[in-house]
Scaffold this motif. Structure first.
Motif, PDB file in Angstrom:
ATOM      1  N   ALA A  52      14.150 -82.186 -59.860  1.00 40.02           N
ATOM      2  CA  ALA A  52      13.270 -81.079 -60.105  1.00 40.02           C
ATOM      3  C   ALA A  52      14.107 -79.840 -60.593  1.00 40.02           C
ATOM      4  CB  ALA A  52      12.559 -80.712 -59.021  1.00 40.02           C
ATOM      5  N   LYS A  53      15.402 -79.499 -60.025  1.00 37.70           N
ATOM      6  CA  LYS A  53      16.384 -78.546 -60.305  1.00 37.70           C
ATOM      7  C   LYS A  53      17.043 -78.721 -61.754  1.00 37.70           C
ATOM      8  CE  LYS A  53      20.568 -80.919 -58.523  1.00 37.70           C
ATOM      9  NZ  LYS A  53      21.580 -80.930 -57.246  1.00 37.70           N
ATOM     10  N   ASP A  54      16.617 -79.798 -62.417  1.00 35.71           N
ATOM     11  CA  ASP A  54      17.357 -79.906 -63.769  1.00 35.71           C
ATOM     12  C   ASP A  54      16.093 -79.521 -64.739  1.00 35.71           C
ATOM     13  OD1 ASP A  54      19.697 -81.446 -62.731  1.00 35.71           O
ATOM     14  OD2 ASP A  54      18.438 -83.019 -62.565  1.00 35.71           O
ATOM     15  N   ALA A  55      14.768 -79.445 -64.395  1.00 35.18           N
ATOM     16  CA  ALA A  55      13.716 -79.334 -65.366  1.00 35.18           C
ATOM     17  C   ALA A  55      14.236 -77.902 -66.068  1.00 35.18           C
ATOM     18  CB  ALA A  55      12.429 -79.459 -64.583  1.00 35.18           C
ATOM     19  N   ILE A  56      13.800 -77.826 -67.452  1.00 31.16           N
ATOM     20  CA  ILE A  56      13.806 -76.660 -67.936  1.00 31.16           C
ATOM     21  C   ILE A  56      12.453 -75.901 -67.997  1.00 31.16           C
ATOM     22  CG2 ILE A  56      15.773 -77.315 -69.294  1.00 31.16           C
ATOM     23  CD1 ILE A  56      14.072 -78.070 -71.548  1.00 31.16           C
ATOM     24  N   ALA A  57      11.471 -76.792 -67.763  1.00 32.96           N
ATOM     25  CA  ALA A  57      10.035 -76.312 -67.906  1.00 32.96           C
ATOM     26  C   ALA A  57       9.041 -77.444 -67.332  1.00 32.96           C
ATOM     27  CB  ALA A  57       9.466 -76.029 -69.468  1.00 32.96           C
ATOM     28  N   THR A  58       7.726 -77.061 -67.338  1.00 32.52           N
ATOM     29  CA  THR A  58       6.711 -78.021 -66.939  1.00 32.52           C
ATOM     30  C   THR A  58       5.775 -78.090 -67.911  1.00 32.52           C
ATOM     31  OG1 THR A  58       5.548 -76.337 -65.716  1.00 32.52           O
ATOM     32  CG2 THR A  58       6.682 -77.697 -64.349  1.00 32.52           C
ATOM     33  N   ASN A  74      11.482 -70.284 -57.662  1.00 32.60           N
ATOM     34  CA  ASN A  74      10.314 -70.664 -57.237  1.00 32.60           C
ATOM     35  C   ASN A  74       9.194 -70.503 -57.826  1.00 32.60           C
ATOM     36  OD1 ASN A  74       8.606 -72.364 -55.609  1.00 32.60           O
ATOM     37  ND2 ASN A  74       8.605 -70.702 -53.820  1.00 32.60           N
ATOM     38  N   SER A  75       9.265 -70.524 -59.316  1.00 34.48           N
ATOM     39  CA  SER A  75       8.023 -69.918 -60.007  1.00 34.48           C
ATOM     40  C   SER A  75       6.612 -70.460 -59.550  1.00 34.48           C
ATOM     41  CB  SER A  75       8.485 -70.424 -61.358  1.00 34.48           C
ATOM     42  OG  SER A  75       7.238 -70.020 -62.242  1.00 34.48           O
ATOM     43  N   LYS A  76       5.674 -69.617 -59.738  1.00 31.70           N
ATOM     44  CA  LYS A  76       4.208 -69.775 -59.527  1.00 31.70           C
ATOM     45  C   LYS A  76       3.573 -70.045 -60.593  1.00 31.70           C
ATOM     46  CE  LYS A  76       4.407 -67.301 -54.650  1.00 31.70           C
ATOM     47  NZ  LYS A  76       4.431 -68.707 -54.066  1.00 31.70           N
ATOM     48  N   ALA A  77       4.096 -70.165 -61.976  1.00 33.35           N
ATOM     49  CA  ALA A  77       3.467 -70.163 -63.144  1.00 33.35           C
ATOM     50  C   ALA A  77       2.411 -71.328 -62.987  1.00 33.35           C
ATOM     51  CB  ALA A  77       4.418 -70.282 -64.310  1.00 33.35           C
TER      52      ALA A  77
END
Length: 249
Positions: A52-58, A74-77
């Motif tokens: 998860a720490k490698d992710a650049i986006a969802t 800890n983005s809430k987007a």
């Protein structure tokens, strides 16, 4: 170029961009309902086990939309996206979880998932736990039958299933939670009485606490149309004097 051709061209470009992304699944999150249609976007197309720490986006697999994500902040987007565009999925998730729960008003109804015991305790641990329960029963003046309390076993099952240690709340926090549960039960009782109770019988009970303080309780009993029996204690009040018939009148 016609509008249809322009739309098809835009879709082809989008498909090309999507095919260039490397997505990997979301695991081990606290709120799985918010991630049920979300994947992480990997920083490259390299074949490896991404975290998860490698992710650049969802990326939302339903509406094919990229969502900003920062593991450190800890983005809430993601939760905002789900609540805004996929509230129906959230509602279905909650409904599905509710159907899995068994019983009515049991302790596990207040938690997000059913408790499953991971493994059986060792004989030594079980013996030590039995001694602790006996000590608690004696020092805190609990009844012997408390060991057969289903709600107490639910607490133990939940505490042994979670990762990490749990701490008992303060007396004030405990009181506040009990008051809230009482209000919820009162609301439910009023609804049932208004919808299902046409005729009822009532009983009174008097007893003294272990500190010899007398109390009186009023309980009503009734049957609904499908012959399910309800018993509700409407009030418990302190009384003064001896428990005589004259005093009760």
């Amino acid at each position: 170029m016609s509008s249809n051709d322009e739309g098809n061209e835009g879709k082809n470009v989008e498909d090309t961009v999507l095919s260039q992304r490397t997505l990997f699944e979301v695991t081990g999150v606290k709120n799985p309902e918010m991630w049920q249609c979300i994947s992480y976007v990997a920083p490259s197309n390299e074949k490896k086990i991404w975290k998860a720490k490698d992710a650049i986006a969802t990326f939302c697999k339903v509406c094919q939309q990229e969502i900003p994500y920062n593991a450190q902040k800890n983005s809430k987007a993601v939760s905002r996206h789900m609540k805004k565009f996929h509230q129906d999925l959230l509602d279905k998730f909650v409904e599905k979880q509710t159907k899995k729960r068994k019983g009515d008003g049991k302790l596990h109804d207040f938690f997000a998932r059913e408790v499953k015991r991971v493994k059986t305790a060792t004989i030594a641990h079980q013996e030590h736990f039995t001694k602790l329960v006996a000590k608690w029963t004696a020092c805190c003046l609990r009844p012997f039958s408390i060991c057969e309390d289903k709600e107490l076993q639910d607490i133990i099952d939940f505490a042994t299933d979670v990762r990490g240690s749990l701490k008992l709340q303060s007396r004030n926090t405990n009181k506040n939670h009990i008051d809230k549960l009482a209000l919820d039960i009162q609301t439910k009782m009023k609804t049932v009485l208004a919808e299902k109770c046409q005729f009822y019988s009532s009983t009174c009970d008097l007893w003294s606490s272990r500190t010899m303080n007398p109390f009186m309780a009023l309980t009503i009993h009734f049957l609904c149309d499908d012959f399910f029996r309800y018993n509700y204690t409407l009030a418990v009040k302190p009384t003064i004097g001896k428990h005589t018939g004259q005093m009760i009148q």
